[in-house]
Design a protein around this motif. Structure first.
Motif, mmCIF file in Angstrom:
data_model
loop_
_atom_site.group_PDB
_atom_site.id
_atom_site.type_symbol
_atom_site.label_atom_id
_atom_site.label_comp_id
_atom_site.label_asym_id
_atom_site.label_seq_id
_atom_site.Cartn_x
_atom_site.Cartn_y
_atom_site.Cartn_z
ATOM 1 N N GLU A 1 -7.028 -15.581 15.202
ATOM 2 C CA GLU A 1 -6.844 -15.154 16.585
ATOM 3 C C GLU A 1 -6.009 -16.131 17.400
ATOM 4 O O GLU A 1 -5.565 -15.797 18.506
ATOM 5 C CB GLU A 1 -8.213 -14.990 17.270
ATOM 6 N N PHE A 2 -5.793 -17.353 16.844
ATOM 7 C CA PHE A 2 -5.132 -18.385 17.649
ATOM 8 C C PHE A 2 -4.339 -19.307 16.742
ATOM 9 O O PHE A 2 -4.444 -20.530 16.825
ATOM 10 C CB PHE A 2 -6.206 -19.159 18.430
ATOM 11 N N ASN A 3 -3.528 -18.740 15.884
ATOM 12 C CA ASN A 3 -2.800 -19.502 14.870
ATOM 13 C C ASN A 3 -1.477 -19.994 15.456
ATOM 14 O O ASN A 3 -0.491 -19.262 15.523
ATOM 15 C CB ASN A 3 -2.552 -18.620 13.645
ATOM 16 N N CYS A 4 -1.449 -21.247 15.886
ATOM 17 C CA CYS A 4 -0.322 -21.753 16.668
ATOM 18 C C CYS A 4 0.564 -22.714 15.879
ATOM 19 O O CYS A 4 0.063 -23.539 15.113
ATOM 20 C CB CYS A 4 -0.814 -22.456 17.929
ATOM 21 N N TYR A 5 1.869 -22.600 16.110
ATOM 22 C CA TYR A 5 2.861 -23.499 15.518
ATOM 23 C C TYR A 5 3.699 -24.128 16.622
ATOM 24 O O TYR A 5 3.836 -23.572 17.719
ATOM 25 C CB TYR A 5 3.802 -22.732 14.576
ATOM 26 N N VAL A 6 4.273 -25.282 16.299
ATOM 27 C CA VAL A 6 5.204 -25.960 17.202
ATOM 28 C C VAL A 6 6.553 -26.058 16.517
ATOM 29 O O VAL A 6 6.635 -26.382 15.325
ATOM 30 C CB VAL A 6 4.708 -27.380 17.559
ATOM 31 N N ILE A 7 7.607 -25.729 17.257
ATOM 32 C CA ILE A 7 8.980 -25.884 16.762
ATOM 33 C C ILE A 7 9.745 -26.729 17.776
ATOM 34 O O ILE A 7 9.704 -26.465 18.982
ATOM 35 C CB ILE A 7 9.679 -24.527 16.577
ATOM 36 N N LEU B 1 12.451 -29.113 13.607
ATOM 37 C CA LEU B 1 11.183 -29.610 13.079
ATOM 38 C C LEU B 1 10.092 -28.585 13.388
ATOM 39 O O LEU B 1 9.888 -28.207 14.542
ATOM 40 C CB LEU B 1 10.836 -30.962 13.714
ATOM 41 N N LYS B 2 9.393 -28.153 12.345
ATOM 42 C CA LYS B 2 8.327 -27.163 12.503
ATOM 43 C C LYS B 2 7.048 -27.724 11.902
ATOM 44 O O LYS B 2 7.055 -28.261 10.799
ATOM 45 C CB LYS B 2 8.714 -25.857 11.804
ATOM 46 N N PHE B 3 5.940 -27.602 12.636
ATOM 47 C CA PHE B 3 4.654 -28.043 12.109
ATOM 48 C C PHE B 3 3.541 -27.224 12.729
ATOM 49 O O PHE B 3 3.719 -26.558 13.758
ATOM 50 C CB PHE B 3 4.429 -29.537 12.367
ATOM 51 N N HIS B 4 2.388 -27.250 12.083
ATOM 52 C CA HIS B 4 1.250 -26.497 12.588
ATOM 53 C C HIS B 4 0.588 -27.270 13.725
ATOM 54 O O HIS B 4 0.488 -28.498 13.688
ATOM 55 C CB HIS B 4 0.241 -26.235 11.470
#
Length: 501
Positions: A39-45, A157-160
């Motif tokens: 329900e809240f699966n967030c990634y940062v790019i 750069l991509k990370f969880h």
């Protein structure tokens, strides 16, 4: 607030420990488990423009000496069963840097700058559809040999988000960088002077005959702090249960937004213009950015409502096409106070939310957007809303579990319209393993908003990053145009006011 005084980057505590002192297995923090919930699966790019052609071998060698020494970037997430059921842990692993660094083959001979910008937007947006491989540490770096309108090459750069919050991750990434003027020195951030005018008045009033007045003001401030916190807490509860924002053209439906391709765009404006407004109006940079955002959103919504009326064949003679009353609130991430405790930067997800109500509407005086935004944020500063939401979130996880907590947070955020954050960056040019940086544009996706606005300062520039659901906001660049135009209008009004005075 962004000021002229400088402070050195503080590396998060976990990066300063020796590898052998780290445990091979560590449980995920409660917040990290929430970020892994469906329900809240967030990634940062984070899109990083550099001023020279990227040398992948140099970058990979630099990562070996810095980033992968951090336990979160050298651990994979593993589900493990114990006496309490299924749990998730971080397990240290041997990192093969080449498995995390992607160098796509891009045929750039016939790509002009404008087309290169579109290619970059499309490339980054495609990454929002591809989950990270959980059999490896949850990060990857894409190195694009692509010349755009504002950079010679680009790194993505991509990370969880479970690896850490924005402040922790920004501190770690900046700790991998060095000043261009001195490759041996870490970047310098502006000093954050968080003392308010209220506390300054109290200190001034504490001298001599003003002690009684100081006591009265201190008591009144404490009473208002309690009342404001209670009101904000009740509003947050109401928002989680039933209080919804107006269904405007920028409000998405979180039930339809799962696993969608998000659009990510950015634009860079002058930080000096923002500081000019800040100094003239006696505000903070954050006050100015919020005020300009309010003006830009008002202008954008006026256009969208006008187009809707025209499409439906309604009367266009009314100059104001928006509804008279619009409830449009933003979830503002406030983590700086929690990160500032003590002298060390702590690693983790230390996030509290502030629900900020934008006053949407056309104004004859553009400076009124600044004043109203400042009034609201000053009142929010005299509240413990951010700390309260952070503490309550931890208690909810312990009491109701991760799944229910994620559902509640998801519901509360989905009843607001957008997310907003503002991060300070270095005040002078820095390099990423010998590659001078032109700009940094961080973004986040996976939460239930059709619009997220991030602001990142760097040297004398401010980069605005938008993450949008293209099925809701298809003309993302027009929203950036409206923001930039609002900045120009407010700057002109401030200069006119200055010349009159």
């Amino acid at each position: 607030m962004i000021e002229h005084q400088a402070m050195e980057i503080k590396i998060p505590e976990t990066t300063m420990r020796k590898d052998e002192e780290e445990e091979d297995e560590q449980p995920l923090s409660p917040a990290a488990r929430v970020f892994h919930a469906p329900e809240f699966n967030c990634y940062v790019i984070s899109v990083i423009g550099v001023k020279k052609k990227i040398e992948p071998d140099v970058i990979m060698e630099g990562l070996k000496q810095t980033l992968i020494r951090h336990p979160r970037f050298s651990s994979k997430m593993v589900s493990k069963r114990n006496e309490n059921g299924q749990t998730q842990i971080w397990v240290r692993t041997n990192v093969v840097v080449s498995d995390h660094v992607i160098v796509p083959d891009i045929q750039t001979q016939n790509i002009e700058n404008a087309n290169a910008d579109k290619f970059l937007e499309s490339y980054v947006s495609d990454l929002t559809l591809i989950p990270l491989d959980t059999s490896k540490p949850l990060w990857e770096l894409h190195l694009l040999d692509l010349k755009t309108s504002d950079a010679e090459n680009v790194a993505v750069l991509k990370f969880h988000h479970s690896l850490g919050d924005g402040m922790s991750l920004m501190a770690l990434v900046l700790a991998c960088m060095r000043k261009t003027s001195n490759p041996d020195e870490l970047p310098t951030l502006p000093n954050q002077n968080r003392s308010s005018s209220r506390s300054s008045r109290l200190k001034a009033g504490s001298r001599g005959d003003f002690r009684f007045l100081w006591l009265i003001m201190a008591l009144w401030s404490a009473i208002m702090l309690v009342l404001n916190t209670m009101c904000d807490a009740l509003e947050f509860i109401a928002t989680a249960m039933f209080l919804k924002d107006t269904e405007t053209p920028i409000k998405g439906d979180f039930r339809l937004s799962k696993h969608k391709r998000m659009s990510l765009v950015h634009r860079t404006v002058s930080l000096d213009d923002i500081k000019l407004i800040k100094n003239t109006m006696n505000m903070t940079v954050n006050d100015v950015v919020l005020g300009v955002t309010q003006a830009g959103l008002s202008q954008y919504l006026e256009t969208r409502y006008g187009e809707k009326k025209k499409k439906l064949g309604e009367d266009q003679r009314n100059s104001n096409h928006m509804p008279k009353i619009i409830r449009l609130r933003s979830a503002i991430l406030d983590l700086s106070d929690m990160m500032a405790k003590g002298s060390k930067c702590r690693w983790g997800n230390w996030i509290g939310y502030i629900v900020f109500p934008f006053s949407i509407g056309l104004r004859k005086d553009p400076l009124e957007h600044l004043r109203s935004a400042k009034r609201i944020i000053d009142r929010k500063k005299n509240s413990l809303e951010a700390a309260l939401t952070f503490i309550v979130g931890k208690l909810m996880i312990k009491s109701f579990g991760v799944k229910m907590t994620a559902n509640i947070i998801n519901r509360a955020l989905s009843n607001t319209t957008m997310s907003f954050s503002n991060l300070i960056g270095p005040i002078e040019e820095i390099s990423f393993f010998g590659h001078p940086i032109a700009y940094m544009a961080p973004s986040v996706y996976g939460h239930p908003h059709a619009l997220t606005m991030h602001f990142q300062s760097y040297m004398n520039k401010m980069t605005i990053s938008l993450t949008v659901d293209p099925t809701v906001i298809s003309d993302t660049h027009r929203l950036l145009d409206n923001w930039e135009e609002s900045l120009k209008n407010i700057k002109a009004a401030v200069q006119e006011r200055g010349s009159i005075h």
